[in-house]
Design a protein around this motif. Structure first.
Motif, PDB file in Angstrom:
ATOM      1  N   LYS A 191       0.734   9.000   2.002  1.00  0.00           N
ATOM      2  CA  LYS A 191       0.049   8.837   0.713  1.00  0.00           C
ATOM      3  C   LYS A 191      -1.457   9.018   0.882  1.00  0.00           C
ATOM      4  N   GLU A 192      -1.999   8.480   1.983  1.00  0.00           N
ATOM      5  CA  GLU A 192      -3.434   8.619   2.247  1.00  0.00           C
ATOM      6  C   GLU A 192      -3.792  10.087   2.480  1.00  0.00           C
ATOM      7  N   MET A 193      -2.976  10.816   3.225  1.00  0.00           N
ATOM      8  CA  MET A 193      -3.238  12.235   3.458  1.00  0.00           C
ATOM      9  C   MET A 193      -3.136  13.034   2.156  1.00  0.00           C
ATOM     10  N   ALA A 194      -2.163  12.679   1.323  1.00  0.00           N
ATOM     11  CA  ALA A 194      -1.937  13.438   0.095  1.00  0.00           C
ATOM     12  C   ALA A 194      -3.107  13.316  -0.877  1.00  0.00           C
ATOM     13  N   ARG A 195      -3.858  12.227  -0.797  1.00  0.00           N
ATOM     14  CA  ARG A 195      -4.997  12.074  -1.709  1.00  0.00           C
ATOM     15  C   ARG A 195      -6.313  12.500  -1.064  1.00  0.00           C
ATOM     16  N   GLY A 196      -6.198  13.224   0.050  1.00  0.00           N
ATOM     17  CA  GLY A 196      -7.390  13.783   0.677  1.00  0.00           C
ATOM     18  C   GLY A 196      -8.006  12.935   1.763  1.00  0.00           C
ATOM     19  N   PHE A 219       0.835  -1.207   0.000  1.00  0.00           N
ATOM     20  CA  PHE A 219       0.000   0.000   0.000  1.00  0.00           C
ATOM     21  C   PHE A 219       0.868   1.255   0.000  1.00  0.00           C
ATOM     22  N   ALA A 220       1.994   1.224   0.736  1.00  0.00           N
ATOM     23  CA  ALA A 220       2.881   2.386   0.770  1.00  0.00           C
ATOM     24  C   ALA A 220       3.477   2.667  -0.603  1.00  0.00           C
ATOM     25  N   ARG A 221       3.761   1.623  -1.347  1.00  0.00           N
ATOM     26  CA  ARG A 221       4.391   1.802  -2.661  1.00  0.00           C
ATOM     27  C   ARG A 221       3.377   2.143  -3.746  1.00  0.00           C
ATOM     28  N   ASN A 222       2.220   1.502  -3.704  1.00  0.00           N
ATOM     29  CA  ASN A 222       1.298   1.565  -4.839  1.00  0.00           C
ATOM     30  C   ASN A 222      -0.076   2.133  -4.523  1.00  0.00           C
ATOM     31  N   GLY A 223      -0.355   2.439  -3.251  1.00  0.00           N
ATOM     32  CA  GLY A 223      -1.664   2.953  -2.892  1.00  0.00           C
ATOM     33  C   GLY A 223      -2.720   1.861  -2.891  1.00  0.00           C
ATOM     34  N   LEU A 224      -3.915   2.216  -2.468  1.00  0.00           N
ATOM     35  CA  LEU A 224      -5.001   1.243  -2.398  1.00  0.00           C
ATOM     36  C   LEU A 224      -5.394   0.760  -3.791  1.00  0.00           C
ATOM     37  N   ALA A 225      -5.628   1.683  -4.702  1.00  0.00           N
ATOM     38  CA  ALA A 225      -6.081   1.302  -6.036  1.00  0.00           C
ATOM     39  C   ALA A 225      -5.021   0.521  -6.803  1.00  0.00           C
TER      40      ALA A 225
END
Length: 241
Positions: free
Chosen positions: A141-146, A55-61
């Protein structure tokens, strides 16, 4: 003023001196489990660590359950035995990160000795981040996408921050530290202590550590401690340990 001695620290740069109590407790619990339960616990830990990394590298999606299974060293079928969905696993990862951070602060906090509390918190947070950078990067990453997946976690985070602010306010009211904004003081500590893991490539380049060399964690910790003790009136500008 009390100062911690560098000789008391472990020699390996970037190494956390001791694990938080909950992690040590989990390790003790694992030793006492029967073999089947211990195996399940180890698999769950492997899934969590793999999920944090992917998740840290690629995000949830951008993360697939197959990638998590591969990173955990298990089959996709095995993974789905332990999780209900990728989305639920992501929620578990966020909850795990926040619980770890909260414990680091409250293991460090003390109404009687703010200097030791601030020193200990900053050192633990920096060293934990250097050893476990994926947690910081996932959260950033989660904060950066809102923060679209943070809904269920905001109340707990707000409660923890309010509780920590109350501790800091007691220090101020008792004349133990200079007046600071308790909330912004926390946010500024997060920014500094998390920077070196979130921007590891930049840190390594500028500190000339190379891509695989050890970072000088003592140097990072000492500078951060000095910065926040000075702000609190617990150290003089330019004073070194």
């Amino acid at each position: 003023m009390r100062h911690s001695s560098k000789s008391d620290r472990k020699a390996c740069p970037g190494q956390v001196e001791r694990k938080p109590a909950r992690i040590r407790g989990a390790q003790t619990e694992a030793k006492q489990m029967n073999p089947a339960r211990k195996k399940r616990r180890l698999i769950r830990d492997a899934i969590r660590d793999a999920a944090l990394r992917e998740f840290a590298r690629n995000g949830l999606a951008g993360t697939s359950t197959q990638a998590i299974a591969d990173a955990a060293g298990i089959s996709k079928a095995q993974l789905h035995y332990y999780i209900s969905s990728k989305e639920d696993l992501y929620q578990e990862a966020l909850g795990y990160i926040l619980s770890e951070w909260r414990e680091i602060f409250f293991l460090s906090s003390s109404r009687d000795d703010p200097e030791t509390a601030i020193r200990t918190y900053i050192e633990r947070k920096i060293r934990h981040g250097l050893e476990h950078p994926d947690s910081l990067r996932l959260f950033a990453k989660e904060m950066a996408r809102g923060a679209p997946e943070m809904g269920e976690h905001w109340p707990g985070l707000q409660a923890a921050v309010d509780e920590a602010s109350a501790v800091i306010q007691v220090w101020i009211d008792d004349g133990k530290i200079a007046a600071v904004d308790p909330l912004l003081f926390q946010i500024n500590m997060w920014a500094v202590t998390q920077h070196y893991a979130e921007y590891e490539a930049q840190t390594r380049t500028l500190m000339k550590a190379g891509p695989n060399g050890p970072l000088d964690a003592d140097r990072i910790v000492d500078e951060a401690i000095q910065l926040f003790l000075t702000r609190c009136g617990l150290a003089q500008p330019g004073e070194k340990e």
